[in-house]
Design a protein around this motif. Structure first.
Motif, mmCIF file in Angstrom:
data_model
loop_
_atom_site.group_PDB
_atom_site.id
_atom_site.type_symbol
_atom_site.label_atom_id
_atom_site.label_comp_id
_atom_site.label_asym_id
_atom_site.label_seq_id
_atom_site.Cartn_x
_atom_site.Cartn_y
_atom_site.Cartn_z
ATOM 1 N N ALA A 1 0.840 -1.208 0.000
ATOM 2 C CA ALA A 1 0.000 0.000 0.000
ATOM 3 C C ALA A 1 0.872 1.254 0.000
ATOM 4 O O ALA A 1 0.575 2.242 -0.687
ATOM 5 N N GLN A 2 1.974 1.211 0.756
ATOM 6 C CA GLN A 2 2.889 2.356 0.751
ATOM 7 C C GLN A 2 3.561 2.514 -0.615
ATOM 8 O O GLN A 2 3.688 3.619 -1.140
ATOM 9 N N GLU A 3 3.949 1.400 -1.198
ATOM 10 C CA GLU A 3 4.523 1.457 -2.546
ATOM 11 C C GLU A 3 3.506 2.007 -3.547
ATOM 12 O O GLU A 3 3.869 2.737 -4.473
ATOM 13 N N ALA A 4 2.223 1.650 -3.360
ATOM 14 C CA ALA A 4 1.183 2.136 -4.271
ATOM 15 C C ALA A 4 1.125 3.666 -4.219
ATOM 16 O O ALA A 4 0.988 4.331 -5.254
ATOM 17 N N LEU A 5 1.250 4.224 -3.006
ATOM 18 C CA LEU A 5 1.314 5.690 -2.894
ATOM 19 C C LEU A 5 2.545 6.215 -3.634
ATOM 20 O O LEU A 5 2.462 7.164 -4.415
ATOM 21 N N TYR A 6 3.677 5.584 -3.407
ATOM 22 C CA TYR A 6 4.920 6.068 -4.017
ATOM 23 C C TYR A 6 4.915 5.955 -5.549
ATOM 24 O O TYR A 6 5.424 6.848 -6.227
ATOM 25 N N VAL A 7 4.354 4.891 -6.094
ATOM 26 C CA VAL A 7 4.318 4.794 -7.568
ATOM 27 C C VAL A 7 3.383 5.864 -8.130
ATOM 28 O O VAL A 7 3.597 6.368 -9.233
ATOM 29 N N GLY A 8 2.356 6.212 -7.357
ATOM 30 C CA GLY A 8 1.466 7.289 -7.799
ATOM 31 C C GLY A 8 2.174 8.635 -7.801
ATOM 32 O O GLY A 8 1.966 9.467 -8.681
ATOM 33 N N ILE A 9 3.025 8.837 -6.819
ATOM 34 C CA ILE A 9 3.728 10.122 -6.688
ATOM 35 C C ILE A 9 4.883 10.238 -7.676
ATOM 36 O O ILE A 9 5.113 11.309 -8.255
ATOM 37 N N SER A 10 5.579 9.124 -7.903
ATOM 38 C CA SER A 10 6.932 9.230 -8.462
ATOM 39 C C SER A 10 6.988 9.800 -9.875
ATOM 40 O O SER A 10 7.993 10.393 -10.250
ATOM 41 N N LYS A 11 5.914 9.672 -10.637
ATOM 42 C CA LYS A 11 5.963 10.177 -12.020
ATOM 43 C C LYS A 11 5.395 11.582 -12.163
ATOM 44 O O LYS A 11 5.315 12.126 -13.269
ATOM 45 N N ILE A 12 4.983 12.186 -11.058
ATOM 46 C CA ILE A 12 4.297 13.475 -11.147
ATOM 47 C C ILE A 12 5.218 14.568 -11.703
ATOM 48 O O ILE A 12 6.347 14.740 -11.263
ATOM 49 N N ARG A 13 4.688 15.254 -12.704
ATOM 50 C CA ARG A 13 5.344 16.416 -13.311
ATOM 51 C C ARG A 13 4.294 17.096 -14.181
ATOM 52 O O ARG A 13 3.279 16.475 -14.508
ATOM 53 N N PRO A 14 4.517 18.348 -14.557
ATOM 54 C CA PRO A 14 3.554 18.998 -15.440
ATOM 55 C C PRO A 14 3.375 18.171 -16.717
ATOM 56 O O PRO A 14 4.348 17.642 -17.263
ATOM 57 N N GLY A 15 2.156 18.042 -17.174
ATOM 58 C CA GLY A 15 1.883 17.271 -18.388
ATOM 59 C C GLY A 15 1.360 15.882 -18.107
ATOM 60 O O GLY A 15 0.646 15.302 -18.938
ATOM 61 N N LEU A 16 1.732 15.316 -16.962
ATOM 62 C CA LEU A 16 1.162 14.018 -16.573
ATOM 63 C C LEU A 16 -0.335 14.216 -16.328
ATOM 64 O O LEU A 16 -0.781 15.318 -16.027
ATOM 65 N N ARG A 17 -1.129 13.157 -16.482
ATOM 66 C CA ARG A 17 -2.567 13.282 -16.278
ATOM 67 C C ARG A 17 -3.003 12.447 -15.067
ATOM 68 O O ARG A 17 -2.348 11.462 -14.714
ATOM 69 N N LEU A 18 -4.105 12.866 -14.448
ATOM 70 C CA LEU A 18 -4.558 12.163 -13.238
ATOM 71 C C LEU A 18 -4.795 10.682 -13.498
ATOM 72 O O LEU A 18 -4.530 9.837 -12.639
ATOM 73 N N GLY A 19 -5.293 10.344 -14.691
ATOM 74 C CA GLY A 19 -5.511 8.931 -15.022
ATOM 75 C C GLY A 19 -4.226 8.115 -14.992
ATOM 76 O O GLY A 19 -4.249 6.912 -14.706
ATOM 77 N N ASP A 20 -3.108 8.761 -15.300
ATOM 78 C CA ASP A 20 -1.813 8.059 -15.248
ATOM 79 C C ASP A 20 -1.480 7.665 -13.812
ATOM 80 O O ASP A 20 -0.940 6.582 -13.558
ATOM 81 N N ILE A 21 -1.801 8.560 -12.873
ATOM 82 C CA ILE A 21 -1.527 8.288 -11.459
ATOM 83 C C ILE A 21 -2.405 7.128 -10.980
ATOM 84 O O ILE A 21 -1.917 6.161 -10.385
ATOM 85 N N GLY A 22 -3.714 7.238 -11.246
ATOM 86 C CA GLY A 22 -4.632 6.180 -10.826
ATOM 87 C C GLY A 22 -4.262 4.830 -11.416
ATOM 88 O O GLY A 22 -4.293 3.803 -10.725
ATOM 89 N N HIS A 23 -3.884 4.852 -12.671
ATOM 90 C CA HIS A 23 -3.523 3.601 -13.335
ATOM 91 C C HIS A 23 -2.295 2.964 -12.690
ATOM 92 O O HIS A 23 -2.261 1.748 -12.459
ATOM 93 N N ALA A 24 -1.292 3.771 -12.392
ATOM 94 C CA ALA A 24 -0.050 3.241 -11.802
ATOM 95 C C ALA A 24 -0.328 2.618 -10.434
ATOM 96 O O ALA A 24 0.199 1.549 -10.098
ATOM 97 N N ILE A 25 -1.171 3.277 -9.651
ATOM 98 C CA ILE A 25 -1.519 2.762 -8.321
ATOM 99 C C ILE A 25 -2.268 1.437 -8.448
ATOM 100 O O ILE A 25 -1.943 0.441 -7.792
ATOM 101 N N GLN A 26 -3.282 1.432 -9.310
ATOM 102 C CA GLN A 26 -4.097 0.227 -9.496
ATOM 103 C C GLN A 26 -3.245 -0.949 -9.978
ATOM 104 O O GLN A 26 -3.366 -2.074 -9.483
ATOM 105 N N ARG A 27 -2.371 -0.670 -10.929
ATOM 106 C CA ARG A 27 -1.552 -1.735 -11.486
ATOM 107 C C ARG A 27 -0.639 -2.337 -10.418
ATOM 108 O O ARG A 27 -0.455 -3.553 -10.334
ATOM 109 N N HIS A 28 -0.080 -1.461 -9.592
ATOM 110 C CA HIS A 28 0.816 -1.957 -8.553
ATOM 111 C C HIS A 28 0.052 -2.840 -7.564
ATOM 112 O O HIS A 28 0.481 -3.948 -7.244
ATOM 113 N N ALA A 29 -1.096 -2.347 -7.090
ATOM 114 C CA ALA A 29 -1.867 -3.107 -6.088
ATOM 115 C C ALA A 29 -2.359 -4.431 -6.678
ATOM 116 O O ALA A 29 -2.232 -5.492 -6.047
#
Ligand code: MF3
Ligand code: CO
Ligand code: CO
Length: 264
Positions: free
Chosen positions: A128-156
């Motif tokens: 669960a902690q890693e899921a938070l971190y994978v959601g955070i780690s790619k954040i930068r301008p231009g990234l989209r919210l769906g990318d964050i959700g997808h990364a978290i879901q895929r990890h879990a």
């Protein structure tokens, strides 16, 4: 949708609020031991926020919530109300702290292991902690919210856990919950495009069993329908020109990206 970017002077206040919220989690750590009640943890946090930090505990009276922190034990997913329950050896508990300082909110939560939980329980907490971190780690301008959700879901889901859908992360600032909604599942390249100055939380709730939840008769406590364990971690994050800043990073917290193995 009205998503407001924060001005530099607001960001400075959110840094302060975020740091103070993180410090409450650090302060409470030695108190999270077998035998303590969640209400005792609430009292210690409340007194620290009000008397030491001069912060306002945001949950207290928020939409009628009766306490100053949320404590969610074992199969409780989120919004657990502190009470008479004594923590016991092998339990896991999420403590969720939101402070208001100078008009701005800082919101963060983490899991605590009580005594010595079983290895499979510790694994859920870690993923669960890693899921938070994978959601955070790619954040930068231009990234989209769906990318964050997808990364978290895929990890879990790669660990055969499930992602709770009923609760999400959120924009944060002068209000506790602002736009946008930050889902912890989704499709790449969809949703809001991130811009510098955006501040929001990510707070995935990951279940050992099925994803479905129900609310107890207290009107707040969310639990897993199948009574399986649930784990959640939360940070408040600022999108910067070249990436992100975790406003609620704890002093001793290091994100070891190398150790996060992401499927696919
Ligand atoms: N801190 C929680 C969140 O992360 C919200 C708690 S609302 C309360 O959004 F009323 F339960 F405190
Ligand atoms: Co939050
Ligand atoms: Co929170």
């Amino acid at each position: 949708m009205s998503v407001r970017l924060k001005r530099p002077e607001e960001i400075e206040k959110m840094r302060v609020a975020g740091r103070l919220a993180a410090q409450v989690l650090k302060m409470i750590e030695p108190h999270v031991v077998p035998g303590v009640t969640t209400d005792e943890l609430n009292t210690i946090c409340h007194d620290y926020m009000v008397n030491v930090q001069n912060t306002i505990p945001a949950p207290l009276n928020y939409k009628g919530f009766p306490k100053s922190i949320c404590t969610s034990v074992n199969q409780q997913v989120c919004h657990g109300i502190p009470g008479k329950q004594k923590l016991k050896d092998g339990d896991i508990v999420n403590i969720d702290i939101t402070v208001i300082k100078d008009g701005y909110h800082g919101d963060t939560s983490k899991m605590f292991l009580v005594g010595k939980p079983k290895p499979e329980v510790k694994r859920l907490v870690k993923v669960a902690q890693e899921a938070l971190y994978v959601g955070i780690s790619k954040i930068r301008p231009g990234l989209r919210l769906g990318d964050i959700g997808h990364a978290i879901q895929r990890h879990a889901e790669s660990h055969r856990y499930s992602v709770v859908r009923e609760f999400c992360g959120h924009g944060i600032g002068q209000d506790f919950h602002e736009e946008p909604q930050v889902l912890h599942y989704g499709k790449p390249d969809t949703g809001l495009v991130l811009e510098p100055g955006l501040v929001f939380t990510i707070e995935p709730m990951i279940n050992l069993g099925k994803r479905h939840v129900k609310i107890l008769s207290d009107g707040w406590t969310a639990v897993t329908k199948d009574k399986s364990l649930s784990a959640q971690w939360e940070h408040t994050i600022l999108v910067t020109e070249d990436g992100f800043e975790i406003l609620t990073l704890r002093e001793d917290e290091t994100i070891d990206k190398e150790r996060i193995t992401i499927a696919g």
